[in-house]
Structure formats: structure tokens, C-alpha cells
Enzyme design. Structure first.
Site, PDB file in Angstrom:
ATOM      1  CB  CYS A   1       0.697  -5.434   1.529  1.00 25.84           C
ATOM      2  SG  CYS A   1      -0.715  -4.652   2.301  1.00 25.84           S
TER       3      CYS A   1
ATOM      4  CB  SER B   1      -0.895   0.006   1.241  1.00 23.78           C
ATOM      5  OG  SER B   1      -0.097   0.100   2.404  1.00 23.78           O
TER       6      SER B   1
ATOM      7  CB  CYS C   1       1.132  -4.050   9.556  1.00 21.33           C
ATOM      8  SG  CYS C   1       1.195  -2.599   8.473  1.00 21.33           S
ATOM      9  CB  THR C   2       5.092  -4.829   5.393  1.00 17.70           C
ATOM     10  OG1 THR C   2       4.127  -4.052   4.650  1.00 17.70           O
ATOM     11  CG2 THR C   2       4.860  -6.297   5.114  1.00 17.70           C
TER      12      THR C   2
HETATM   13  N1  DGL Z   1       1.717  -2.595   4.994  1.00 13.97           N
HETATM   14  C1  DGL Z   1       0.430  -3.148   4.955  1.00 13.97           C
HETATM   15  C2  DGL Z   1       0.299  -4.465   5.688  1.00 13.97           C
HETATM   16  O1  DGL Z   1       1.261  -5.202   5.766  1.00 13.97           O
HETATM   17  C3  DGL Z   1      -0.787  -2.290   5.054  1.00 13.97           C
HETATM   18  C4  DGL Z   1      -0.773  -1.016   5.773  1.00 13.97           C
HETATM   19  C5  DGL Z   1      -1.949  -0.187   5.388  1.00 13.97           C
HETATM   20  O2  DGL Z   1      -1.942   0.293   4.258  1.00 13.97           O
HETATM   21  O3  DGL Z   1      -2.894  -0.076   6.184  1.00 13.97           O
HETATM   22  O4  DGL Z   1      -0.741  -4.812   6.163  1.00 13.97           O
END
Ligand code: DGL
Length: 264
Positions: free
Chosen positions: A74, A11, A188-189
Site C-alpha cells: 500500500c 487497506s 495506488c495498489t
Molecule cells: N491501496 C492503497 C495505496 O496503495 C490505498 C488505497 C486507500 O485505501 O485509499 O495507496
């Protein structure tokens, strides 16, 4: 013949934490990274939106870059869309991310694990199945970290700090004492990008688990074409302001990136 690139999308900038692990595992591999920053965050949007964005980015990566493998860097997009991406692209190896609940259950001495993730990930069918599969191995305290990925995306330091504090304290007592959470999953990454802050809030004894390294090893296993020599070409694109991704790449990977402004 040059090796075709591996496509990576998130994202926004969070997937850079995965790309860091991918580059450590596959130092000669060309990568193309797409940040959907114009549409971030995914974690508090409806599933249909995340699916549509994941499909559009995957089609773009295939068409414009002829990627040989896709890494969905993600957790939220993986939970919402990976099965649909695999249906649409049966010839493309696709590696996704899931919160590291299984390794956490194995690692926790107290049998108490905190899980920090987006609301979208925690509400997904895929996460429920994962949680059900390990529910008898440990107690998982789940926390939907509303706002945190967005604050990291914007590099809003006061907000990052306030939200990290709020979400970590909602987990309850953390540490090695009996009954405390001794293992925390970064689901979450975006969150590994603020690991030092999370570590300072959780204390030195809590084990933090993320999915970058296992995903990098899995990517190596499925790669049709492995590049073994040379300095790889890296390509970058963002649906948000290109300079934001450029700054993030410099900060977290120490690289100068020329970022394409993407309209998909
Ligand atoms: N980096 C994403 C993940 O691993 C999403 C973060 C987001 O856009 O809310 O879930």
C-alpha cells in the site's frame, strides 16, 4: 522444516495486485494476506489512523503468523508508516511501495508524467522527497484520485467508471503528441485492478507504470528463507466482510480462499 510466510497487507483488496507479482516471482513461497477492508480507504484518512492500523496489522502478522518478511502493499501506508514499522521491528525485513516516479522519468519521451495516487500519498513527506529528487528530470502532473480506491474496494462499477474518467481527464492531454503526457504512474495498489479501464481512457500509446514487479524482486532479495519447492500454503484475513476478499481473490488471482474474519 517449513518456510515461514511472508506477510502482506493493504487497506483492502488493492494489495492483491502486488501479491500477484509476488507469486509470479516467488511461486513456492507461503504468503499471508491481510486486507484492512473494515478500515478502508486509507487514502483520505489522517496519518495517525494509517500509522496505528499499520502498526496493529504488523504486530498481528508477527504474533499470529510468525512472518519472516513484511510487504506493505500500500503506497499510502508505506508513506505514512514504514519508517515507524522499521523502528519497531528492526529484525524484520520490510519492503514498501512508492509510486514509480523514477522509472517514469526515465521512460517518458515527452518529459511529461501523470501520477494517479491517493491524497494521503501525495501529501506525505516521503512523496515530497521522492518528487523533489526527480523534479528536474520531468514534469509530473499529480492527481489525488479521491473516492477511486473506495469505489474499487466496493466493486461499485458505475462509480469506478465515473471517477476514473474524471481523474484521468484532469491529467490533461495524454498520448504521444508533443507536450502530451506519455507516461502515467499508478501510485495506488488498487488502480492496477482497473488497468483495462484506465488503458481505454488513456489510449493505447500511454505507458502505465505500477510497482508490483520491482517490489517482488526486492522481496526476493531481502527474504531470509526462500522456498524453492512445493505448493505453498496461502492464508487470508480481512477486517471487513470475509466474502468480499474471497470474491476479489477469486476474481484477480483465480484462487479459492478461506478468509478469516479478523478483529485487530
Ligand atoms: N491501496 C492503497 C495505496 O496503495 C490505498 C488505497 C486507500 O485505501 O485509499 O495507496
Amino acid at each position: 522444516m517449513t518456510t515461514r510466510p511472508v506477510g502482506v497487507f493493504d487497506s483492502g483488496i488493492g494489495g492483491l495486485s502486488v501479491l500477484r507479482a509476488l507469486r509470479a516471482e516467488l511461486p513456492h513461497q507461503p504468503f499471508v494476506y491481510v486486507a484492512d477492508s473494515g478500515q478502508a480507504p486509507y487514502g483520505e484518512r489522517d496519518t495517525g489512523h494509517v500509522v496505528a492500523r499499520s502498526q496493529a496489522l504488523t504486530r498481528h502478522l508477527r504474533k499470529a503468523h510468525d512472518i519472516q518478511t513484511l510487504v506493505v502493499a500500500c503506497n499510502t501506508a508505506t508513506a505514512a508508516a514504514i519508517h515507524l514499522l522499521r523502528d519497531e521491528h528492526p529484525d524484520l525485513p520490510i519492503v514498501g511501495l512508492e509510486p514509480a516516479l523514477k522509472p517514469a522519468a526515465l521512460a517518458s519521451h515527452n518529459g511529461r508524467v501523470g501520477v494517479l495516487a491517493t491524497r494521503g500519498t501525495l501529501a506525505s513527506v516521503k512523496f515530497k522527497a521522492l518528487h523533489d529528487s526527480v523534479a528536474n528530470q520531468a514534469t509530473f502532473v499529480l492527481r489525488a484520485c479521491d473516492g477511486l480506491a473506495d469505489a474499487i474496494e466496493r466493486q461499485d462499477l458505475p462509480r469506478i467508471e465515473a471517477l476514473a474518467r474524471e481523474h484521468v481527464s484532469a491529467l490533461g492531454i495524454c498520448g504521444l503528441a508533443a507536450g502530451a503526457i506519455d507516461t502515467v504512474v499508478l501510485g495506488c495498489t488498487h488502480y492496477p485492478l482497473i488497468e483495462p479501464l484506465l488503458r481505454s481512457l488513456l489510449g493505447p500509446d500511454v505507458l502505465l507504470l505500477e510497482s508490483g514487479a520491482p517490489v517482488a524482486r526486492q522481496t526476493r532479495r531481502v527474504l531470509p528463507e526462500l522456498a524453492q519447492i512445493g505448493v505453498p500454503v496461502l492464508a487470508w484475513a480481512s477486517t471487513g466482510p470475509p466474502e468480499d476478499l474471497q470474491r476479489a481473490v477469486q476474481r484477480w488471482l483465480g484462487l479459492q480462499a478461506r478468509v478469516e474474519a479478523l478483529r485487530v
